[in-house]
Scaffold this active site. Structure first.
Site, short mmCIF file in Angstrom:
data_model
loop_
_atom_site.label_atom_id
_atom_site.label_comp_id
_atom_site.label_asym_id
_atom_site.label_seq_id
_atom_site.Cartn_x
_atom_site.Cartn_y
_atom_site.Cartn_z
N ARG A 3 -18.19 -8.14 -71.32
CA ARG A 3 -17.16 -8.08 -70.70
C ARG A 3 -15.76 -9.34 -70.96
O ARG A 3 -14.62 -9.23 -72.10
CB ARG A 3 -16.71 -8.18 -68.98
CG ARG A 3 -15.07 -7.66 -69.02
CD ARG A 3 -15.32 -7.82 -67.62
NE ARG A 3 -16.85 -7.18 -66.77
CZ ARG A 3 -16.82 -6.13 -66.89
NH1 ARG A 3 -15.79 -4.91 -66.75
NH2 ARG A 3 -17.86 -5.17 -66.09
N GLU B 1 -24.82 -14.77 -71.72
CA GLU B 1 -24.77 -12.92 -71.92
C GLU B 1 -23.99 -12.56 -71.24
O GLU B 1 -23.48 -11.98 -70.91
CB GLU B 1 -25.68 -12.81 -70.49
CG GLU B 1 -27.74 -12.55 -71.22
CD GLU B 1 -28.82 -12.34 -69.99
OE1 GLU B 1 -28.12 -11.58 -69.35
OE2 GLU B 1 -29.81 -12.70 -70.07
N PRO B 2 -22.75 -12.97 -71.88
CA PRO B 2 -20.95 -12.54 -72.04
C PRO B 2 -21.12 -11.53 -72.25
O PRO B 2 -21.03 -11.03 -73.42
CB PRO B 2 -20.27 -13.97 -72.24
CG PRO B 2 -21.41 -14.07 -73.06
CD PRO B 2 -22.59 -14.21 -72.71
N TYR C 233 -16.19 3.11 -61.25
CA TYR C 233 -15.56 2.57 -60.46
C TYR C 233 -14.18 2.04 -59.62
O TYR C 233 -13.87 1.12 -59.13
CB TYR C 233 -16.20 0.62 -61.64
CG TYR C 233 -17.02 0.72 -61.77
CD1 TYR C 233 -18.59 0.64 -61.35
CD2 TYR C 233 -16.99 0.89 -63.45
CE1 TYR C 233 -18.79 0.68 -62.65
CE2 TYR C 233 -17.88 0.91 -64.91
CZ TYR C 233 -19.26 1.12 -63.85
OH TYR C 233 -21.02 0.83 -64.23
N GLY D 36 -21.62 -11.75 -66.64
CA GLY D 36 -20.51 -12.02 -65.28
C GLY D 36 -19.00 -12.72 -65.36
O GLY D 36 -18.06 -12.21 -64.57
N ARG E 110 -14.71 3.74 -66.66
CA ARG E 110 -14.43 3.04 -65.29
C ARG E 110 -13.71 3.40 -64.84
O ARG E 110 -13.70 3.51 -62.94
CB ARG E 110 -13.66 1.93 -65.95
CG ARG E 110 -15.09 0.99 -67.33
CD ARG E 110 -14.42 -0.31 -67.57
NE ARG E 110 -14.96 -1.27 -66.30
CZ ARG E 110 -13.83 -1.82 -66.08
NH1 ARG E 110 -13.02 -1.78 -66.35
NH2 ARG E 110 -14.46 -2.85 -65.14
N CYS F 171 -12.01 19.07 -65.97
CA CYS F 171 -11.61 19.57 -64.32
C CYS F 171 -11.86 18.57 -63.29
O CYS F 171 -12.86 19.18 -62.71
CB CYS F 171 -11.69 21.12 -64.92
SG CYS F 171 -10.49 22.28 -66.03
N GLU F 172 -11.74 17.74 -62.96
CA GLU F 172 -12.31 16.87 -62.37
C GLU F 172 -10.57 16.66 -61.23
O GLU F 172 -10.12 15.54 -62.07
CB GLU F 172 -13.52 15.81 -62.56
CG GLU F 172 -14.53 17.05 -63.05
CD GLU F 172 -16.02 16.15 -62.30
OE1 GLU F 172 -15.74 15.51 -61.43
OE2 GLU F 172 -16.79 16.49 -62.90
#
Lengths: 404, 404
Positions: free
Chosen positions: B271, B268-269, B311, B233, B307, B338-339
């Site tokens: 990112r 537990e990295p 997010y 995290g 992402r 097309c969004e």
């Protein structure tokens, strides 16, 4: 889908039977429902016999597209890959429309060579690129221009596409200039005016506004378009509360519109053709008692069905076997992926569930499998078609060895 | 990444050079930056030499994991597929931790057979399932329990995982009961207390609260855990404004915590190890003048990098070649899908761009390629590693023929 002797069935095949034979998670499509949807769509608009181009992006399964093609539908594609899939499924090039804001030179060249019905352009730059390639190949190419009518579709902001702040289509001033430009071009034929204001539209009013905007722009352009491509966006009844777009009402509006325009209508429906034909079968891995709710941990995850995480969409969930007993506790259906977004639905008064029970997630025929991924190195689910009570595997379950 | 003679480079290799050789879009990773991150991570926590288990879900490229493995890191996996990838990359089973709320019987059996370091369980049902399988195979299995500390990580709701309304971990009462149960089990060894409160955490305060919660629960459990797995995290500097988690500060807190606990720390990295090593190279297909902004239509889309759509994440964008000229108009960088969600960044005062220009999207090493899909039937990008100024293809561009 209906319960027969308390067992949930698709065209008389029980969910239990499918899960036993093919394991879970599994996408399962109903041919009967597909036929119903297409018949209903055709019937609603029969007074002006539109060309119905199925929006491949909503479901890219070639075997399913083959079935759709047999009903006479064409295809709306947005990439080289989708164009290739449409052709592979047997859709004739003269029923294929190419949409999208970022067509590459390679994609345009391929589409020109295949002589598809229309390339609907979304910018001046794209028109110039199509012209350049057409000229180089000594061809004359049929094109459309996508008009941005600045109409609010009153749908989710993520799937609204017809407002001027969106990347799609061309505003009035540029549209008129571009029309003039194409009229003079030796390598481009201006055949189509296209428009698409968004997705999952439930009210006919935005469409009325769109038709009014089209009336105005056609008058100003002073041009008779052979095709008017009205796009798609027709909303379906996800909530099962009978709120869906009234196609007949929309049809009447278009009929009125056509009194002043001698054009062939094209539609690009995706969700309204395949949305409610698909269910996603899943098994309960664990039930976990939470603080004020129970987590129903499924073997299906956001990688298999992205819409809840991406659009906060709610898909109904039904048990494969009906038992009388309801629970008082809230159930939160989640997937095994290590993200809080990997969550499908929170619901009260669901029937009591047990570990290893089967459930189905409803209405996942559109933007289900086509948006799936291998996130968390999870293989993609199997896809099954139920046709005349027979089970047909139309896409095998991905093997772990293929993705590791 | 830096500009040399106005050309953006990764370890002296220009973006132009990469694009010319391998086309776009392309994921490109910097070995130098990877090494820096791992060195920095190790250094920050060296006083207690933790076991660093790389969170495979953040980047599942086997060749990249091989490089990470050479630095002595283990792996945190959340599925059978990820476990197989970790093993394939040469990570020893005794450095692998299995997390996740929905481990299936098949996954548990595989993990037990491979004798991985720990299976961190997230519910009573899962503990019972591990015990059942262990018993059947006459094994004794090392397990952890993931504790839910009900701590607000003050991060995005989508990536917050340590509050009691989240599906993750086990609350105090159940944790204590489960501890007692496992102590008596003949087939389970309670080795680890694990916790993970969320992702992209920039402030050390939530971690302090987490450690306090751990102190309390360990006291109540009256048990000496061989391992304390603090999860990951750790937030990175996406905005390039030097706001990132202060690892040294976090380290001091842990050191203080360890005075009362004789445990080995596991991290537990994901990112913080790979986030800033990756860039996504893209070419401008079209520039489209909009109402009050120009759309920069790229050849990269939400299927390649999810992402921003998922997010609302903002990834910095940089031009591959620096020119002095800035534009007054707002630039909106979008993809061809097309969004309306297929949008990367809206920015003022960017340098003037032209069609066919190259740009890079920054900090996409984590949850970039691992969340990619074939939406709109778009093939997945190539992945490249720059190591000692040499270009190495670590995953070929997907062929259209593989997905049509």
């Amino acid at each position: 889908m209906k319960y027969i002797k308390k067992k949930l069935t698709i065209d008389r095949v029980t969910i239990q039977n499918i899960a036993k034979k093919f394991d879970t998670p599994a996408y399962c499509y109903s041919y009967n429902q597909l036929k119903k949807n297409i018949d209903n769509f055709k019937k609603s608009f029969k007074s002006f016999s539109p060309l119905i181009c199925f929006a491949i992006k909503s479901n890219t399964n070639v075997n399913l597209i083959k079935e759709i093609s047999k009903f006479g539908l064409g295809a709306d594609v947005v990439s080289l890959g989708e164009l290739m899939k449409a052709l592979k499924a047997g859709i004739k090039p003269n029923k294929i429309v190419f949409s999208g804001v970022g067509k590459t030179s390679e994609e345009i060249s391929f589409a020109i060579n295949k002589k598809i019905l229309l390339i609907n352009a979304e910018s001046k730059s794209e028109i110039l690129e199509i012209e350049r390639i057409a000229k180089k190949n000594k061809k004359s190419v049929d094109v459309g221009i996508r008009f941005n009518p600045n109409v609010d579709a009153k749908t989710l902001s993520q799937i609204s596409t017809g407002k001027k702040e969106n990347k799609f289509g061309i505003g009035e001033k540029d549209f008129l200039e571009l029309t003039k430009y194409i009229k003079k071009s030796k390598n481009l034929n201006l055949k189509c005016l296209s428009v698409h204001i968004g997705s999952q539209i439930l009210d006919v009013k935005p469409y009325e506004n769109m038709l009014q905007a089209l009336n105005k722009i056609i008058k100003k352009a002073n041009y008779s378009f052979e095709y008017i491509d009205l796009g798609g966006g027709m909303g379906i009844d996800y909530k099962n509360d009978k709120k869906m777009l009234n196609l007949k009402n929309y049809s009447k509006n278009i009929k009125r519109f056509l009194k002043n325009h001698n054009s062939k209508i094209i539609f690009e429906p995706g969700r309204s053709i395949v949305g409610n034909i698909g269910t996603l079968i899943s098994r309960v891995t664990y039930i976990k008692e939470g603080h004020n709710k129970n987590f129903i941990i499924l073997d299906v995850a956001m990688n298999d069905l992205m819409r809840p995480a991406l659009y906060n969409s709610k898909h109904r969930i039904m048990p494969a076997t009906k038992i009388g007993k309801k629970v008082k506790k809230t159930y939160e259906f989640v997937g095994p992926i290590c993200e809080s977004t990997d969550k499908f639905l929170t619901i009260n008064n669901f029937q009591k569930l047990f570990e290893k029970d089967l459930i189905v997630i409803c209405d996942v025929g559109a933007y289900g499998m086509s948006l799936s991924s291998n996130y968390n190195v999870r293989p993609k689910p199997i896809e099954i078609l139920i046709k005349n009570s027979k089970i047909k595997v139309i896409n095998k379950r991905q093997k772990l060895t293929d993705i590791v």
